[in-house]
Design a protein around this motif. Structure first.
Motif, mmCIF file in Angstrom:
data_model
loop_
_atom_site.group_PDB
_atom_site.id
_atom_site.type_symbol
_atom_site.label_atom_id
_atom_site.label_comp_id
_atom_site.label_asym_id
_atom_site.label_seq_id
_atom_site.Cartn_x
_atom_site.Cartn_y
_atom_site.Cartn_z
ATOM 1 N N GLN A 1 0.818 -1.196 0.000
ATOM 2 C CA GLN A 1 0.000 0.000 0.000
ATOM 3 C C GLN A 1 0.858 1.254 0.000
ATOM 4 O OE1 GLN A 1 -3.160 -0.160 2.782
ATOM 5 N NE2 GLN A 1 -4.013 1.758 2.107
ATOM 6 N N ALA A 2 2.046 1.189 0.568
ATOM 7 C CA ALA A 2 2.917 2.361 0.602
ATOM 8 C C ALA A 2 3.384 2.747 -0.795
ATOM 9 C CB ALA A 2 4.121 2.082 1.492
ATOM 10 N N GLN A 3 3.253 1.883 -1.801
ATOM 11 C CA GLN A 3 3.730 2.150 -3.147
ATOM 12 C C GLN A 3 2.598 2.360 -4.144
ATOM 13 O OE1 GLN A 3 6.186 -1.228 -3.981
ATOM 14 N NE2 GLN A 3 7.837 -0.511 -2.702
ATOM 15 N N LYS B 1 9.339 4.953 -16.173
ATOM 16 C CA LYS B 1 10.062 6.219 -16.054
ATOM 17 C C LYS B 1 11.550 5.927 -16.141
ATOM 18 C CE LYS B 1 11.045 10.105 -13.088
ATOM 19 N NZ LYS B 1 12.479 9.940 -13.212
ATOM 20 N N PHE B 2 12.206 6.631 -17.045
ATOM 21 C CA PHE B 2 13.643 6.442 -17.240
ATOM 22 C C PHE B 2 14.424 7.008 -16.063
ATOM 23 C CE2 PHE B 2 11.776 6.509 -21.474
ATOM 24 C CZ PHE B 2 12.286 5.332 -21.985
ATOM 25 N N ALA B 3 15.508 6.337 -15.708
ATOM 26 C CA ALA B 3 16.365 6.798 -14.615
ATOM 27 C C ALA B 3 17.156 8.025 -15.062
ATOM 28 C CB ALA B 3 17.326 5.686 -14.197
ATOM 29 N N LYS B 4 17.335 8.947 -14.150
ATOM 30 C CA LYS B 4 18.170 10.142 -14.322
ATOM 31 C C LYS B 4 17.607 11.185 -15.278
ATOM 32 C CE LYS B 4 22.292 7.586 -13.156
ATOM 33 N NZ LYS B 4 23.594 7.116 -13.553
ATOM 34 N N ALA C 1 -3.707 2.898 -26.012
ATOM 35 C CA ALA C 1 -3.310 4.292 -25.843
ATOM 36 C C ALA C 1 -1.851 4.388 -25.386
ATOM 37 C CB ALA C 1 -4.239 4.984 -24.852
ATOM 38 N N PRO C 2 -0.906 4.445 -26.331
ATOM 39 C CA PRO C 2 0.492 4.690 -25.950
ATOM 40 C C PRO C 2 0.717 6.184 -25.710
ATOM 41 C CG PRO C 2 0.320 4.342 -28.308
ATOM 42 C CD PRO C 2 -1.059 4.152 -27.744
ATOM 43 N N ARG C 3 1.712 6.500 -24.887
ATOM 44 C CA ARG C 3 2.014 7.906 -24.603
ATOM 45 C C ARG C 3 3.479 8.060 -24.186
ATOM 46 N NH1 ARG C 3 -0.825 5.629 -20.867
ATOM 47 N NH2 ARG C 3 -0.178 5.623 -18.709
ATOM 48 N N VAL C 4 3.982 9.267 -24.351
ATOM 49 C CA VAL C 4 5.299 9.666 -23.862
ATOM 50 C C VAL C 4 5.099 10.955 -23.084
ATOM 51 C CG1 VAL C 4 6.601 8.577 -25.727
ATOM 52 C CG2 VAL C 4 5.895 10.951 -25.953
ATOM 53 N N GLY C 5 5.927 11.178 -22.075
ATOM 54 C CA GLY C 5 5.689 12.373 -21.288
ATOM 55 C C GLY C 5 6.851 12.820 -20.444
ATOM 56 N N TYR C 6 6.591 13.935 -19.762
ATOM 57 C CA TYR C 6 7.538 14.585 -18.877
ATOM 58 C C TYR C 6 7.029 14.432 -17.447
ATOM 59 C CZ TYR C 6 10.375 18.275 -16.804
ATOM 60 O OH TYR C 6 11.249 18.976 -16.022
ATOM 61 N N GLN C 7 7.852 13.858 -16.578
ATOM 62 C CA GLN C 7 7.473 13.551 -15.199
ATOM 63 C C GLN C 7 7.973 14.623 -14.247
ATOM 64 O OE1 GLN C 7 5.912 10.444 -14.155
ATOM 65 N NE2 GLN C 7 5.561 11.722 -12.389
ATOM 66 N N MET C 8 7.066 15.178 -13.449
ATOM 67 C CA MET C 8 7.423 16.077 -12.363
ATOM 68 C C MET C 8 7.084 15.373 -11.051
ATOM 69 S SD MET C 8 6.104 19.609 -14.095
ATOM 70 C CE MET C 8 4.791 18.864 -15.044
ATOM 71 N N GLY D 1 11.069 2.476 -11.329
ATOM 72 C CA GLY D 1 10.767 3.004 -12.652
ATOM 73 C C GLY D 1 9.558 2.392 -13.336
ATOM 74 N N LEU D 2 9.050 1.245 -12.860
ATOM 75 C CA LEU D 2 7.943 0.564 -13.525
ATOM 76 C C LEU D 2 6.688 0.562 -12.659
ATOM 77 C CD1 LEU D 2 6.899 -1.127 -15.924
ATOM 78 C CD2 LEU D 2 7.703 -3.149 -14.682
ATOM 79 N N ASP D 3 5.616 1.134 -13.193
ATOM 80 C CA ASP D 3 4.321 1.151 -12.527
ATOM 81 C C ASP D 3 3.315 0.385 -13.384
ATOM 82 O OD1 ASP D 3 5.365 2.828 -10.566
ATOM 83 O OD2 ASP D 3 4.648 4.650 -11.546
ATOM 84 N N ILE D 4 2.474 -0.402 -12.738
ATOM 85 C CA ILE D 4 1.412 -1.161 -13.394
ATOM 86 C C ILE D 4 0.116 -0.857 -12.647
ATOM 87 C CG2 ILE D 4 0.560 -3.471 -13.975
ATOM 88 C CD1 ILE D 4 3.068 -2.865 -15.477
ATOM 89 N N GLY D 5 -0.996 -0.759 -13.392
ATOM 90 C CA GLY D 5 -2.254 -0.485 -12.724
ATOM 91 C C GLY D 5 -3.454 -0.682 -13.630
#
Length: 169
Positions: free
Chosen positions: A18-20, A90-93, A119-126, A57-61
């Motif tokens: 649950q913490a993740q 999410k790519f490292a660094k 639905a594929p996507r690319v993005g910028y993570q904040m 770096g890997l999320d599934i849901g």
């Protein structure tokens, strides 16, 4: 005693998992593509997902939402509700990611069948927000001769979308 130990282990592992996990809510606006561009001028939508961090770096849901296509030239508006598995890496660094949703899209109109959703996507993570550029496609079948498209053919209701998602913890 064994049952108590087993219950305790599940409780401990459940707390660690649950913490993740967390909710992702957002919206998108886009330009219809393919067969959708013949009948719709713009699409907007809302997105909701519940994600689990599997490894660094890997999320599934799972994800759902609503995409509304605004009709043009005497065509009624139509929409889809996706129910899909969602993955994101999410790519490292660097603050960039790639993602993919795959599942089914339920049509909100009776003259359009529900269909396969991708639905594929690319993005910028904040830290608590992500911006993305994505492609959405619903492979469906139009089933009524009295509306815009003719014949019982398969159609691709697609869009190029720009979106923003917010993470809720």
């Amino acid at each position: 005693m064994k049952k108590l130990l087993l219950l305790g282990a599940f409780a401990l592992l459940g707390g660690a998992a649950q913490a993740q996990e967390g909710f992702r809510l957002g919206g998108h606006v886009g330009a219809p593509l393919g067969d959708a561009s013949d009948a719709a001028s713009v699409t907007i939508g809302v997105d909701a997902a519940y994600m689990w961090n599997i490894t660094k770096g890997l999320d599934i849901g799972v994800t759902t939402g609503y995409s509304h296509f605004f009709g043009k030239d005497h065509v009624d508006d139509f929409g889809f509700i996706p129910i899909a598995a969602s993955g994101k890496y999410k790519f490292a660094k660097i603050p960039l990611f790639v993602g993919l949703d795959l599942g089914a899209a339920i049509s909100t109109k009776d003259y359009i069948n529900s269909g396969l959703y991708i639905a594929p996507r690319v993005g910028y993570q904040m830290k608590r927000t992500e911006l993305y550029l994505g492609f959405q496609n619903i492979s469906s079948k139009y089933k009524n001769h009295d509306h815009y498209w003719f014949g019982d053919d398969k159609f691709n209701f697609g869009a190029v979308n720009f979106g923003v998602n917010f993470f809720l913890k």
